[in-house]
Design a protein around this motif. Structure first.
Motif, PDB file in Angstrom:
ATOM      1  N   THR A   1       1.142  -0.976   0.368  1.00 35.31           N
ATOM      2  CA  THR A   1       0.215  -0.033   0.070  1.00 35.31           C
ATOM      3  C   THR A   1       1.117   1.343   0.150  1.00 35.31           C
ATOM      4  O   THR A   1       0.402   2.024  -0.428  1.00 35.31           O
ATOM      5  N   THR A   2       2.056   1.355   1.169  1.00 37.33           N
ATOM      6  CA  THR A   2       2.570   2.324   0.809  1.00 37.33           C
ATOM      7  C   THR A   2       3.504   2.966  -0.497  1.00 37.33           C
ATOM      8  O   THR A   2       3.402   4.082  -1.504  1.00 37.33           O
ATOM      9  N   LEU A   3       3.486   1.780  -1.201  1.00 37.23           N
ATOM     10  CA  LEU A   3       4.011   1.930  -2.778  1.00 37.23           C
ATOM     11  C   LEU A   3       3.291   2.062  -3.588  1.00 37.23           C
ATOM     12  O   LEU A   3       3.466   3.522  -4.447  1.00 37.23           O
TER      13      LEU A   3
ATOM     14  N   GLU B   1       3.217   5.553  -5.410  1.00 43.51           N
ATOM     15  CA  GLU B   1       3.091   5.742  -7.260  1.00 43.51           C
ATOM     16  C   GLU B   1       2.121   6.435  -7.847  1.00 43.51           C
ATOM     17  O   GLU B   1       2.922   7.117  -9.118  1.00 43.51           O
ATOM     18  N   ALA B   2       1.372   6.517  -7.456  1.00 42.38           N
ATOM     19  CA  ALA B   2      -0.117   7.591  -7.266  1.00 42.38           C
ATOM     20  C   ALA B   2       0.395   9.008  -7.013  1.00 42.38           C
ATOM     21  O   ALA B   2      -0.308   8.958  -8.449  1.00 42.38           O
ATOM     22  N   LYS B   3       0.805   8.542  -6.846  1.00 41.09           N
ATOM     23  CA  LYS B   3       1.202  10.340  -6.580  1.00 41.09           C
ATOM     24  C   LYS B   3       2.247  10.983  -7.775  1.00 41.09           C
ATOM     25  O   LYS B   3       2.131  11.783  -7.973  1.00 41.09           O
TER      26      LYS B   3
ATOM     27  N   GLU C   1      10.035   8.559 -17.359  1.00 34.28           N
ATOM     28  CA  GLU C   1       9.778   6.938 -16.622  1.00 34.28           C
ATOM     29  C   GLU C   1       9.500   7.031 -16.090  1.00 34.28           C
ATOM     30  O   GLU C   1       9.097   5.583 -16.145  1.00 34.28           O
ATOM     31  N   ASP C   2       8.945   7.608 -14.712  1.00 31.65           N
ATOM     32  CA  ASP C   2       8.390   6.645 -14.066  1.00 31.65           C
ATOM     33  C   ASP C   2       6.690   6.209 -14.640  1.00 31.65           C
ATOM     34  O   ASP C   2       6.570   5.219 -14.103  1.00 31.65           O
ATOM     35  N   VAL C   3       6.202   7.094 -14.860  1.00 30.30           N
ATOM     36  CA  VAL C   3       5.310   6.482 -15.996  1.00 30.30           C
ATOM     37  C   VAL C   3       5.413   4.742 -16.106  1.00 30.30           C
ATOM     38  O   VAL C   3       4.685   4.167 -16.028  1.00 30.30           O
ATOM     39  N   ILE C   4       6.324   5.120 -17.284  1.00 30.32           N
ATOM     40  CA  ILE C   4       6.516   4.090 -18.619  1.00 30.32           C
ATOM     41  C   ILE C   4       6.952   3.248 -17.534  1.00 30.32           C
ATOM     42  O   ILE C   4       6.690   1.744 -17.957  1.00 30.32           O
ATOM     43  N   ARG C   5       8.108   2.737 -16.411  1.00 29.98           N
ATOM     44  CA  ARG C   5       8.208   1.895 -15.891  1.00 29.98           C
ATOM     45  C   ARG C   5       7.107   1.530 -14.436  1.00 29.98           C
ATOM     46  O   ARG C   5       7.110   0.313 -14.066  1.00 29.98           O
ATOM     47  N   ILE C   6       6.595   2.102 -13.629  1.00 25.74           N
ATOM     48  CA  ILE C   6       5.253   1.935 -13.269  1.00 25.74           C
ATOM     49  C   ILE C   6       4.218   1.392 -14.123  1.00 25.74           C
ATOM     50  O   ILE C   6       4.288   0.261 -13.511  1.00 25.74           O
TER      51      ILE C   6
ATOM     52  N   GLN D   1      -3.709  -1.329 -10.083  1.00 22.72           N
ATOM     53  CA  GLN D   1      -4.972  -1.722  -9.052  1.00 22.72           C
ATOM     54  C   GLN D   1      -5.022  -0.987  -8.186  1.00 22.72           C
ATOM     55  O   GLN D   1      -5.922  -0.291  -8.197  1.00 22.72           O
ATOM     56  N   ALA D   2      -4.269  -1.134  -7.557  1.00 26.30           N
ATOM     57  CA  ALA D   2      -4.189  -0.340  -5.742  1.00 26.30           C
ATOM     58  C   ALA D   2      -3.752   0.622  -6.265  1.00 26.30           C
ATOM     59  O   ALA D   2      -3.651   1.806  -5.328  1.00 26.30           O
ATOM     60  N   THR D   3      -2.573   0.671  -6.691  1.00 29.72           N
ATOM     61  CA  THR D   3      -2.298   2.408  -7.234  1.00 29.72           C
ATOM     62  C   THR D   3      -2.965   3.384  -8.063  1.00 29.72           C
ATOM     63  O   THR D   3      -2.906   4.014  -8.086  1.00 29.72           O
ATOM     64  N   PHE D   4      -4.133   2.567  -8.827  1.00 30.86           N
ATOM     65  CA  PHE D   4      -5.010   3.515  -9.495  1.00 30.86           C
ATOM     66  C   PHE D   4      -6.218   3.450  -8.970  1.00 30.86           C
ATOM     67  O   PHE D   4      -6.470   4.880  -8.466  1.00 30.86           O
ATOM     68  N   ASN D   5      -6.523   3.007  -6.932  1.00 29.32           N
ATOM     69  CA  ASN D   5      -6.923   3.192  -6.430  1.00 29.32           C
ATOM     70  C   ASN D   5      -7.266   4.536  -5.408  1.00 29.32           C
ATOM     71  O   ASN D   5      -7.761   4.933  -4.896  1.00 29.32           O
TER      72      ASN D   5
END
Lengths: 306, 314
Positions: free
Chosen positions: B164-166, B170-172, B186-191, B201-205
């Motif tokens: 969850t922390t990650l 990563e959502a940020k 780079e962040d977008v591509i690698r995530i 899914q957790a990141t999108f939430n």
């Protein structure tokens, strides 16, 4: 009093890669306390005389010894693990240990077949609950990251049918990337990374030939000093050069522990390849000792057994 | 759930004979072809092809290609292939076309599970003697290339564990990239290219919780920038594949004319997976069943084929 020849033998038992177990058994079990005292006094490696004339052990030397004793065990473990688990563990360790070990990641990604690399990626999932790519991204912040992620993600075609025109034009792309004054930006050069990370090995080997013919030097030569980029090219195009280089570095006088560990790794994992390339263990066998030596030489000898 | 109604027990020999009969003589009995192939699952189709070749010494697919034409032929050709092979063919066709939005590449890399994507990559090797990623790299450039190569090369972890922390951090990162309009950073591509589906899914939430709206709403819609449109597509596929396919179907049918390629692609590739749920979504969204819309907007053998794959008796 211990004979000088015994003192020398003791030192010798620890002066190589591995330890001479037989020699140690014979010296130590045949020594009484008097003998051992003079062994300690005479040993240049393991004992130092402190202010009170007491031959105490040099702990830092003993720590280093630990690596020597471990070599046989490590060779056994590398040899007995399933190759996928073995490679996954080697990669995970290399990621954790940092930049000096990234060549191991390159080695795993580029010298294995496509299906072996895939197997290692699957094993990695099971063992570490993440993909290799995720761990690379989490633990590596430097500029090597892009190349390493791309290399481990590859599922290269393995077969004939190289388009020579494309190989030639891509050789030119690499040449320009290297020689247009921006060598230090190579790790960010998208086209170069794409070529190295997605093309089949057959294609890259053809590219390597074209490069040599067109520019009178090899791609590897042009990447001298470029760390993992050079390793990448060698592993993909001229693996025997890479492995020879690694083995020679391991037996050099001033070789560090990591270089020595590479010896075990390369011999155990590449023995069939080494035998095919006509590798003869002359250069290395003098410096190997004990059970470790037996294991390494027997591995090479059996390298043509399927 | 699948919509194709394939009987559990079939006689592949009889099927092969029926198909042979349908192709013999003057003209072709398209109805017979639909009646057999439209009601067989992938394993059965494979066996039918095998038996047909054994008995008649010719490739069933080649025979059908020569007998049929138009949208119907395209649908049958795609349907009869093994699913990984089919996706490899669709990807290759798309790469050879210029100026496209790379629907297929995005769909196969973002709506399939890791083993399915792997099977597609293998099928691509076998058929085209190249890797999918090298072809994608060769035919694209810039941000598009970086994202697509990352997506097709991914071998995502299959587990359900979430950090969850990650996810929050990563959502940020995603939000910052979107805010600064650095969609290709780079962040977008690698995530998007490395995280497991569960983690994404957790990141999108988390994104939704942090920003109050879904990430898809914050990505510019109908952008003329090919890369942004593709990025939006990828996020939608990763987030909710069924919802994505419902929209593709809706878009293919609505308005003037029908996008047969898109319609065929969705129905053929999802008929054995989750077309049932996609149909339900379609019905909810459009107040008319998908079958009815297909019936209205298409015709002839092509229509019959689609309706059969949707589970109807024609």
């Amino acid at each position: 009093m211990a004979l000088p020849v015994d003192i020398e033998a003791l030192d010798k038992a620890f002066s190589g890669i591995g330890v001479d177990e037989k020699s140690l058994i014979s010296i130590l079990t045949n020594s009484n306390e008097e003998h051992k005292k003079s062994l300690r006094k005479g040993s240049s490696k393991l004992f130092i005389e402190d202010a009170k004339g007491f031959e105490r052990s040099d702990q830092s030397s003993i720590k280093i010894l630990k690596h020597q004793f471990k070599r046989f065990r490590d060779a056994v473990m590398l040899s007995v693990l399933h190759p996928w688990e073995r490679d996954a563990r080697l990669i995970e360790k290399a990621i954790r240990k940092g930049p000096k070990h990234y060549n191991v990641i390159v080695e795993m990604a580029c010298t294995r077949s496509s299906d072996q690399l895939l197997g290692a990626r699957k094993a990695y999932h099971s063992l570490f609950h993440h993909s290799i790519e995720e761990h690379l991204v989490t633990h590596i912040k430097g500029r090597e990251r892009k190349l390493l992620v791309a290399l481990v993600s590859a599922y290269r075609f393995d077969g004939p049918g190289v388009n020579e025109d494309v190989a030639k034009s891509e050789a030119q792309i690499l040449y320009e990337a290297i020689n247009n004054g921006e060598k230090n930006k190579l790790l960010d050069h998208e086209d170069a990374i794409m070529i190295l990370a997605t093309r089949s090995k057959q294609h890259l080997q053809a590219l390597y030939q074209h490069y040599n013919q067109s520019y009178d030097k090899t791609l590897a030569q042009d990447l001298e000093g470029e760390g993992i980029l050079k390793d990448t090219v060698e592993c993909l195009c001229t693996p025997q050069t890479y492995f020879t280089r690694v083995l020679e570095a391991a037996v050099k006088e001033d070789a560090d522990e990591e270089s020595k560990r590479a010896l075990t790794r390369v011999i155990v994992t590449q023995k069939e390849q080494l035998v095919k390339e006509g590798f003869v263990p002359n250069k290395i066998q003098d410096i190997l000792l004990g059970l470790y030596k037996d294991f390494m030489l027997a591995s090479i000898a059996s390298g043509d057994i399927k | 759930m699948a919509t194709v109604s394939a009987p559990k027990q079939v006689s592949v020999k009889e099927d092969a004979e029926a198909l042979r009969k349908a192709c013999q003589g003057w003209g072709t009995d398209e109805k017979a072809i639909i009646a057999v192939l439209g009601r067989r699952n992938a394993a059965q189709r494979r066996q039918i092809r095998h038996v047909y070749e054994e008995i008649y010494q010719e490739d069933l697919i080649k025979r059908l290609e020569s007998e049929l034409s138009g949208h119907f032929e395209k649908a049958v050709y795609r349907w009869i292939l093994d699913p990984p092979d089919r996706d490899a063919v669709l990807a290759n066709v798309e790469l050879k076309k210029s100026g496209n939005k790379h629907h297929v590449i995005v769909e196969i890399s973002c709506t399939k599970n890791p083993e399915e994507l792997l099977a597609i990559r293998r099928a691509y090797h076998a058929r085209y003697k190249r890797s999918l990623e090298e072809e994608v790299a060769y035919h694209t450039k810039g941000d598009t290339r970086r994202l697509l190569v990352a997506l097709v090369s991914a071998f995502r972890y299959y587990g359900e564990e979430i950090n969850t922390t990650l996810a929050k951090s990563e959502a940020k990162k995603l939000h910052e990239a979107i805010k600064d309009k650095k969609f290709g950073n780079e962040d977008v591509i690698r995530i998007l290219g490395t995280r497991s589906i569960a983690q994404l899914q957790a990141t999108f939430n988390c994104y939704r919780e942090q920003e109050g709206t879904s990430i898809t709403k914050n990505l510019p819609k109908d952008s003329s920038d090919e890369y942004i449109a593709m990025l939006r597509m990828a996020v939608r596929c990763l987030k909710d594949p069924k919802k994505y396919f419902e929209k593709v179907l809706r878009r293919s049918i609505e308005g003037i004319g029908t996008d047969e390629d898109a319609l065929t692609r969705v129905i053929v590739t999802r008929a054995e997976k989750d077309l049932k749920e996609i149909k339900e979504l379609y019905h909810k969204r459009n107040n008319v069943p998908l079958d009815k819309a297909v019936d209205k907007e298409t015709s002839g053998d092509y229509k019959d084929m689609l309706l059969t794959l949707l589970g109807n008796e024609v």
